[in-house]
Design an enzyme around this catalytic site. Structure first.
Site, PDB file in Angstrom:
ATOM      1  N   VAL A 267       1.067  -1.114   0.033  1.00  0.00           N
ATOM      2  CA  VAL A 267       0.257   0.100   0.082  1.00  0.00           C
ATOM      3  C   VAL A 267       0.871   1.238   0.052  1.00  0.00           C
ATOM      4  O   VAL A 267       2.017   1.204   0.487  1.00  0.00           O
ATOM      5  CB  VAL A 267      -0.700   0.009   1.100  1.00  0.00           C
ATOM      6  CG1 VAL A 267      -1.732   1.392   1.349  1.00  0.00           C
ATOM      7  CG2 VAL A 267      -1.507  -1.355   1.208  1.00  0.00           C
ATOM      8  N   GLY A 268       0.359   2.340  -0.714  1.00  0.00           N
ATOM      9  CA  GLY A 268       0.986   3.486  -0.103  1.00  0.00           C
ATOM     10  C   GLY A 268       1.775   4.029  -1.523  1.00  0.00           C
ATOM     11  O   GLY A 268       1.735   3.476  -2.636  1.00  0.00           O
ATOM     12  N   SER A 269       2.354   5.227  -1.725  1.00  0.00           N
ATOM     13  CA  SER A 269       2.885   6.135  -2.796  1.00  0.00           C
ATOM     14  C   SER A 269       4.045   5.209  -3.266  1.00  0.00           C
ATOM     15  O   SER A 269       4.361   5.192  -4.493  1.00  0.00           O
ATOM     16  CB  SER A 269       3.198   7.514  -2.232  1.00  0.00           C
ATOM     17  OG  SER A 269       2.075   7.881  -1.813  1.00  0.00           O
ATOM     18  N   VAL A 270       4.900   4.696  -2.512  1.00  0.00           N
ATOM     19  CA  VAL A 270       6.233   4.162  -2.997  1.00  0.00           C
ATOM     20  C   VAL A 270       5.623   2.717  -3.959  1.00  0.00           C
ATOM     21  O   VAL A 270       6.386   2.793  -4.980  1.00  0.00           O
ATOM     22  CB  VAL A 270       7.118   3.745  -2.007  1.00  0.00           C
ATOM     23  CG1 VAL A 270       8.386   2.945  -2.569  1.00  0.00           C
ATOM     24  CG2 VAL A 270       7.655   4.772  -1.059  1.00  0.00           C
ATOM     25  N   GLU A 291      -3.243  -7.372  -2.622  1.00  0.00           N
ATOM     26  CA  GLU A 291      -4.309  -6.784  -1.588  1.00  0.00           C
ATOM     27  C   GLU A 291      -5.102  -5.776  -2.201  1.00  0.00           C
ATOM     28  O   GLU A 291      -6.084  -5.975  -2.572  1.00  0.00           O
ATOM     29  CB  GLU A 291      -3.531  -6.367  -0.266  1.00  0.00           C
ATOM     30  CG  GLU A 291      -2.811  -7.567   0.684  1.00  0.00           C
ATOM     31  CD  GLU A 291      -1.899  -6.668   1.686  1.00  0.00           C
ATOM     32  OE1 GLU A 291      -1.645  -7.471   2.706  1.00  0.00           O
ATOM     33  OE2 GLU A 291      -1.796  -5.577   1.856  1.00  0.00           O
ATOM     34  N   ASN A 381       2.167   2.075  11.073  1.00  0.00           N
ATOM     35  CA  ASN A 381       0.704   1.499  10.799  1.00  0.00           C
ATOM     36  C   ASN A 381       0.695   0.192  11.347  1.00  0.00           C
ATOM     37  O   ASN A 381       0.349  -0.381  12.456  1.00  0.00           O
ATOM     38  CB  ASN A 381       0.556   1.538   9.191  1.00  0.00           C
ATOM     39  CG  ASN A 381       0.790   3.010   8.533  1.00  0.00           C
ATOM     40  OD1 ASN A 381       0.394   3.875   9.407  1.00  0.00           O
ATOM     41  ND2 ASN A 381       1.368   3.274   7.643  1.00  0.00           N
ATOM     42  N   LYS A 405      14.273  11.918   6.906  1.00  0.00           N
ATOM     43  CA  LYS A 405      14.450  13.294   7.642  1.00  0.00           C
ATOM     44  C   LYS A 405      15.689  13.902   7.038  1.00  0.00           C
ATOM     45  O   LYS A 405      16.490  14.251   7.769  1.00  0.00           O
ATOM     46  CB  LYS A 405      14.726  12.536   9.096  1.00  0.00           C
ATOM     47  CG  LYS A 405      13.891  11.975   9.767  1.00  0.00           C
ATOM     48  CD  LYS A 405      12.610  12.504  10.253  1.00  0.00           C
ATOM     49  CE  LYS A 405      11.525  11.783  10.855  1.00  0.00           C
ATOM     50  NZ  LYS A 405       9.974  12.373  11.106  1.00  0.00           N
TER      51      LYS A 405
END
Lengths: 502, 502
Positions: A267-270, A291, A381, A405
């Site tokens: 899941v997610g942007s990457v 998924e 998460n 960071k």
């Protein structure tokens, strides 16, 4: 709402209630299981009504909340803010919920996403009192047709004492027929799951429950509330290029077929960016067994790259949702949604020989992966399905940027502060710096490839210094234990992992 | 040897050669795959002849050595001493081999035991030049019947360019028929494995290879050389009691059937003691679906406790071997041996819903498990099949004594120095102090149960002190990173983990 084209069982008409009434059935101490996987197909109004009621009543009130995976952020947020959650499982991704978990105010069990249904079946978790599931329709037989996700809903409706259905007019009726709802029997009495191809149907198109269990039907009209997908940036685009190049070489070497193997992507942007990388590749006839089906999957279907996609949820950015759900006939024969224990099932993952691509928070020099915790203690998460796939896939790939960071954190470290995936399960690491193919390498060889190919140049000398000191002490997996976690400690004290000497 | 009752294919008679001649075919740089799993059914004479030859020739010589799991200690020992091993996989348990690995002289890939065959199939490891497999017979068709283990031999003989058979007269011919040799197809083209019961046959009784691949047959007459099984001591007997009590309670609670679920138990004395615990229990009709069938399994068959045992090797202490192999008709219909990728297959482990019991070196307060490395760096044996079982079983149990090194090492620590199994996979921890049932608990709850139930009393105050300091900093899995590995560091410096303050 004209319910006649969604509620086909006329006997159930008199079960239509307000969200407030449905919420009133939820008592202190209950276990409530809600539909929803990666913010798709979740219960949308009863949880709000519940929180409102509890605020009004001002009595002690705690419930256990089970879901498929992450739900609409607003809902996890208000549940956390209202302090009404005792136990939350198996996954979440919302800031307020996360903060309450990290404060120890909410008990959180972070589970492999294929395990939850098994643990419920084994009666190893508190029993479900009420299931709240979103439906696109209820059939003549009184069966429930889910919406944009399946998640754990099959086991929730089977095991719950009572079911509340949120019948959602905003979910297109064209979703009917895209679900393949197979429910394994008890372990030990279970037959083989006869799924041998991503596009194969083995189950029903609705949850075949006893309609008497439906205690209430709440009418809703609200789209899934999803996160914005961050578009690929320079780094994630480079990572995708590394991967596509790697796949090309694997095909050349005869280790993968021309259309690779069924793809799983986290899941997610990457993860979305990685899939985007296939857009300009030469690959066609790709198959997805994953998924969540995110924006990029639909872009790849549009581009004729993906032949078929099996998932357990469709999670789209708002803009993409308009296009896809507004034009769903185009996609109906190119996808299927299954329960998460099937999309993530070790039996299927191993049989199909998936290529599993998931995101790491940090990776150590030997290829162990942390995908959940910041500095060992604070969860982000959860492990999600990554462990279901990583252990059992044909090829397990983890992707991460080499630093975080503003460069003050190296995502390649001597020793990770929390381990979710061990080196035994990790075949390939990709950062924007490069790709480390770890197959067939011993730990010492892995270290050298990971440091040289994946670490950010500004951290390579430090990593090599640690590694060389460790090697002097010997071992299959050489470490200097008193310095192993010093990079994390330094960041906590000095705001950077960078430093001349450890 | 009268070969007529073991070599039924007459055309192969002229392939009988001396061990020396067979060894002469192994050239520098080759990959040699040898039968053998937990010191059973291994190649016994060609490796010796090879080492003798290399010593005589005094030329540079290195080979890659693949096996099922551990082999006859003498052989891993002389291979290591002769410095002729470049790469060793997937498991070993011999002191000289281990020392060479930890010195970095031998590359060692420590693999999940179900993964090796898949990686060979995927062509992700150096290709096998020669397979050396022990056989109890060669059939009329020229097929090879293995002996006391199957291990990876099915894939070795399939993929090797040439096969050397060690036909061993010391292995009883009654072993013929106890093998069930199923060889999965390529991933992606693979059908479901139709195994739904521990006693079910799905495969052949011999390796059905092209007999032309048999380059030589070496006649041998030597029993398996196994380790002495240390008999249960007071601590391991108590651990077994804790477990039996737990199982009784699970049955009472309706979470397990009266005959439990198929049992898997790891290798070694602790695992053997755990099985011994069933002897005086009330359980009957037990089923075993495991890797290695050790002494205790046969004791339990004798006692009428075990109905059927499926394994991938029979590894007996010398005394027990006399009794069992000398009287094998008694056991023939109560056991089957399968390839290790089937005994450990995630598909089967999950379907049957195994109870997996394996040994830990150390466990952290949140239930993460180290089963391979001493103080993070030095490997003991390897992960073996524990990961195949732990991830996919119904109930995953790890056992360890609460202390080691005369009490100077606590096996329950704040942070383990190497992670093989994550808290997501670990349901129950057992030490001689007690049992921690971690199901349905969040990490903070796990900590309290593990410390109170499993840690040695002399370490409990220190563990609580660490935990309480960590909780002040917060997090789902609270840690004090600068002290997390300090127990290990203290032991390395002071010879004990005990100390008033961290």
């Amino acid at each position: 709402m004209d319910v006649t084209n969604r509620l086909f069982n006329r006997d159930l008409m008199n079960r239509i209630v307000s969200a407030e009434e449905a919420a009133s059935w939820i008592k202190d101490g209950m276990t409530v299981a809600m539909s929803g996987f990666t913010q798709a197909g979740d219960a949308k109004v009863v949880p709000y009504a519940l929180v409102e009621r509890v605020k009004r009543e001002k009595k002690p009130f705690k419930i256990n909340v089970y879901t498929g995976a992450s739900i609409n952020s607003e809902i996890d947020g208000i549940l956390a803010e209202a302090s009404i959650v005792n136990l939350r499982l198996p996954y979440q991704s919302e800031k307020r919920m996360r903060d309450s978990i990290n404060e120890g105010e909410i008990r959180y069990i972070d589970q492999h996403l294929s395990h939850t249904a098994e643990m419920i079946r084994q009666n190893a978790l508190p029993q479900i009192d009420i299931a709240i599931v979103e439906a696109v329709a209820i059939t003549e037989e009184g069966y429930i047709v889910p919406t944009t996700s399946v998640g754990n809903s099959h086991i929730f409706v089977e095991k719950a004492k009572a079911i509340i259905v949120e019948l959602n007019e905003a979910q297109p009726t064209q979703l009917m027929g895209i679900h393949d709802l197979y429910n394994p029997e008890e372990q030990g009495r279970r037959r083989p799951i006869l799924l041998t191809a991503v596009d194969q149907r083995i189950g029903a198109s609705a949850f075949m429950i006893d309609p008497d269990k439906i205690k209430g039907i709440v009418l809703t009209n609200q789209r899934d509330v999803t996160s914005k997908i961050i578009q690929p940036d320079e780094d994630t685009a480079i990572m995708a290029d590394h991967l596509v190049h790697f796949f090309c070489e694997e095909v050349k070497a005869g280790r993968l077929a021309k259309n690779l193997a069924p793809l799983q992507s986290g899941v997610g942007s990457v993860a979305n960016a990685v899939f985007h990388g296939f857009l300009k590749s030469e690959f066609t006839d790709l198959e997805v067994y994953s998924e969540v089906l995110q924006d990029a999957v639909f872009d790849l279907i549009d581009a004729g790259k993906i032949r078929f996609a099996s998932g357990c949820s469709i999670t789209l950015s708002p803009a993409k949702a308009d296009k896809v759900l507004g034009n769903f006939e185009k996609y109906r024969d190119k996808l299927l949604l299954r329960p998460q224990e099937i999309s993530n099932h070790p039996e299927i993952v191993r049989r199909l020989g998936l290529i599993a691509m998931n995101t790491a928070i940090e990776v150590d020099i030997y290829g162990n992966v942390n995908s959940t915790h910041m500095f060992g203690s604070r969860i982000m998460n959860g492990i999600g399905g990554s462990g279901d796939f990583a252990r059992n896939a044909r090829l397990t790939i983890f992707v991460t940027k080499s630093t975080a960071k503003n460069g003050n954190v190296s995502c390649i470290v001597p020793f990770i502060s929390h381990v979710d995936h061990t080196e035994h399960d990790v075949d390939v690491i990709v950062t924007e710096q490069g790709l480390a193919d770890l197959r067939g390498l011993s730990p010492r060889e892995r270290a050298s490839v990971i440091i040289n190919n994946c670490a950010h140049p500004q951290y390579r000398p430090q990593l090599l210094e640690y590694y060389q000191e460790a090697v002097k002490r010997g071992g299959q997996t050489p470490h200097v234990l008193e310095k192993a976690l010093s990079w994390h400690v330094r960041y906590q004290r000095e705001g950077t992992m960078l430093g001349k000497s450890l």
